[in-house]
Design a protein around this motif. Structure first.
Motif, mmCIF file in Angstrom:
data_model
loop_
_atom_site.group_PDB
_atom_site.id
_atom_site.type_symbol
_atom_site.label_atom_id
_atom_site.label_comp_id
_atom_site.label_asym_id
_atom_site.label_seq_id
_atom_site.Cartn_x
_atom_site.Cartn_y
_atom_site.Cartn_z
ATOM 1 N N THR A 143 0.832 -1.207 0.000
ATOM 2 C CA THR A 143 0.000 0.000 0.000
ATOM 3 C C THR A 143 0.865 1.255 0.000
ATOM 4 O O THR A 143 0.561 2.229 -0.698
ATOM 5 C CB THR A 143 -0.930 0.001 1.223
ATOM 6 N N LEU A 199 0.712 4.115 -2.850
ATOM 7 C CA LEU A 199 0.440 5.517 -2.569
ATOM 8 C C LEU A 199 1.595 6.418 -2.994
ATOM 9 O O LEU A 199 1.396 7.587 -3.310
ATOM 10 C CB LEU A 199 0.155 5.715 -1.076
ATOM 11 N N CYS A 210 3.356 5.940 -5.637
ATOM 12 C CA CYS A 210 3.518 5.855 -7.087
ATOM 13 C C CYS A 210 2.843 7.037 -7.769
ATOM 14 O O CYS A 210 1.705 7.393 -7.446
ATOM 15 C CB CYS A 210 2.915 4.544 -7.591
ATOM 16 N N TYR A 211 3.533 7.644 -8.698
ATOM 17 C CA TYR A 211 2.947 8.710 -9.508
ATOM 18 C C TYR A 211 2.315 8.080 -10.739
ATOM 19 O O TYR A 211 2.983 7.480 -11.567
ATOM 20 C CB TYR A 211 4.008 9.727 -9.920
ATOM 21 N N ASP A 227 -1.882 6.946 -12.635
ATOM 22 C CA ASP A 227 -3.307 6.748 -12.422
ATOM 23 C C ASP A 227 -3.538 5.535 -11.523
ATOM 24 O O ASP A 227 -2.607 4.802 -11.193
ATOM 25 C CB ASP A 227 -4.027 6.603 -13.765
ATOM 26 N N PRO A 228 -4.786 5.303 -11.102
ATOM 27 C CA PRO A 228 -5.064 4.181 -10.204
ATOM 28 C C PRO A 228 -4.608 2.824 -10.737
ATOM 29 O O PRO A 228 -4.127 1.981 -9.968
ATOM 30 C CB PRO A 228 -6.594 4.236 -10.053
ATOM 31 N N ALA A 286 -0.954 2.472 -10.047
ATOM 32 C CA ALA A 286 -0.708 2.250 -8.626
ATOM 33 C C ALA A 286 -1.062 0.821 -8.230
ATOM 34 O O ALA A 286 -0.330 0.166 -7.474
ATOM 35 C CB ALA A 286 -1.513 3.244 -7.802
ATOM 36 N N HIS A 314 -8.259 7.645 2.187
ATOM 37 C CA HIS A 314 -7.310 8.134 1.187
ATOM 38 C C HIS A 314 -7.077 7.079 0.107
ATOM 39 O O HIS A 314 -6.987 7.411 -1.083
ATOM 40 C CB HIS A 314 -5.986 8.494 1.871
ATOM 41 N N CYS A 315 -6.985 5.823 0.509
ATOM 42 C CA CYS A 315 -6.759 4.746 -0.457
ATOM 43 C C CYS A 315 -7.947 4.610 -1.415
ATOM 44 O O CYS A 315 -7.763 4.358 -2.613
ATOM 45 C CB CYS A 315 -6.524 3.425 0.272
ATOM 46 N N ARG A 330 -9.900 6.969 -2.381
ATOM 47 C CA ARG A 330 -9.784 8.077 -3.332
ATOM 48 C C ARG A 330 -8.677 7.825 -4.355
ATOM 49 O O ARG A 330 -8.834 8.145 -5.538
ATOM 50 C CB ARG A 330 -9.499 9.372 -2.581
ATOM 51 N N ARG A 331 -7.576 7.266 -3.898
ATOM 52 C CA ARG A 331 -6.410 7.083 -4.769
ATOM 53 C C ARG A 331 -6.564 5.892 -5.704
ATOM 54 O O ARG A 331 -6.201 5.968 -6.877
ATOM 55 C CB ARG A 331 -5.167 6.881 -3.885
ATOM 56 N N PHE A 332 -7.105 4.779 -5.178
ATOM 57 C CA PHE A 332 -7.168 3.547 -5.967
ATOM 58 C C PHE A 332 -8.557 3.251 -6.517
ATOM 59 O O PHE A 332 -8.716 2.357 -7.344
ATOM 60 C CB PHE A 332 -6.729 2.344 -5.119
#
Length: 244
Positions: free
Chosen positions: A64, A68, A70-71, A73-74, A77, A203-204, A206-208
């Protein structure tokens, strides 16, 4: 395993965590009896937590952290998280969490009292698994169509999550009443762990785009660590100098 069975397992996760924590506490107690230094005992306690879970949650924490960090898109990541390699973010996160947990169990061992040594690790581990229960509540999506996240995401109703949380809070209160500084310390530790894990999971998502099995492992480890930190905080007082 179907989603109904997986949902039941997520409800029982804190009970399993308490058992794992008791085992770690037993190791701390044995180490104290045979004269092993507190710091080494703390390492053995954390090692026990990792061994009994085969490092599953620690692996999720590392993956994880790499996802997080990683630059991209989902999908990029998620690909990083699925890779068997561990990156710099994962290594640093594992190191920090591991050191924090060792320090907390060292502090518990230094109390040199049977009940705190046995019960406080159980409170921390149960809180970590309660964070998994929270992460599987209704309304939380899965980041992938397959895998553990897809199997358990959104399977627990608010009532089920609330009942499980209440049981954990009551158990933590009893544990700290018997082996801690105050009755309130246990519920405060549970609250701290769940808040930190909730923020991470949010946050995860939203990010993934949702949760994965790795996110569940990460939530477990950060919640366990936060709860242990609260459990070993020393009472403090503010002294005001009287000189002019």
């Amino acid at each position: 395993m179907d989603r109904e069975t997986a949902s039941g397992a997520m409800r029982l996760a804190p009970l399993v965590g308490a058992a794992v924590g008791l085992a770690a506490g037993a190791v701390l107690l044995i180490a104290l009896v045979v004269g092993i230094p507190s710091l080494v005992a703390g390492v053995l306690g954390v090692g026990t937590l990792a061994l009994l879970t085969r490092g599953l949650h620690l692996d999720g924490l590392a993956d994880t952290a790499d996802g997080l960090g990683c630059y991209g898109d989902p999908s990029r990541a998620l690909a990083v998280m699925k890779s068997s390699d561990v990156g710099a973010f994962g290594v640093v996160t594992l190191l920090l969490v591991g050191v924090a947990q060792v320090a907390c169990l060292t502090a518990v061992t230094e109390q040199r009292a049977v009940l705190p040594i046995l019960l406080l690790p159980a409170v921390g581990a149960a809180t970590g698994r309660a964070a998994i229960t929270w992460a599987c509540r209704a309304g939380v999506a899965s980041a992938r169509p397959t895998g553990l996240g897809a199997l358990v995401a959104g399977t627990l109703s608010p009532v089920a999550v609330g009942v499980t949380t209440l049981v954990v809070v009551i158990g933590a209160a009893l544990a700290t009443a018997l082996g801690g500084p105050t009755v309130l310390r246990g519920p405060l530790a549970v609250a701290a762990g769940l808040v930190v894990a909730w923020a991470l999971v949010r946050h995860c998502v939203r990010r993934f785009g949702g949760i994965t099995g790795d996110v569940l492992g990460a939530a477990c480890e950060v919640a366990t660590t936060a709860a242990l930190v609260v459990l070993v905080i020393e009472p403090w007082s503010l002294s005001v100098p009287l000189t002019r």
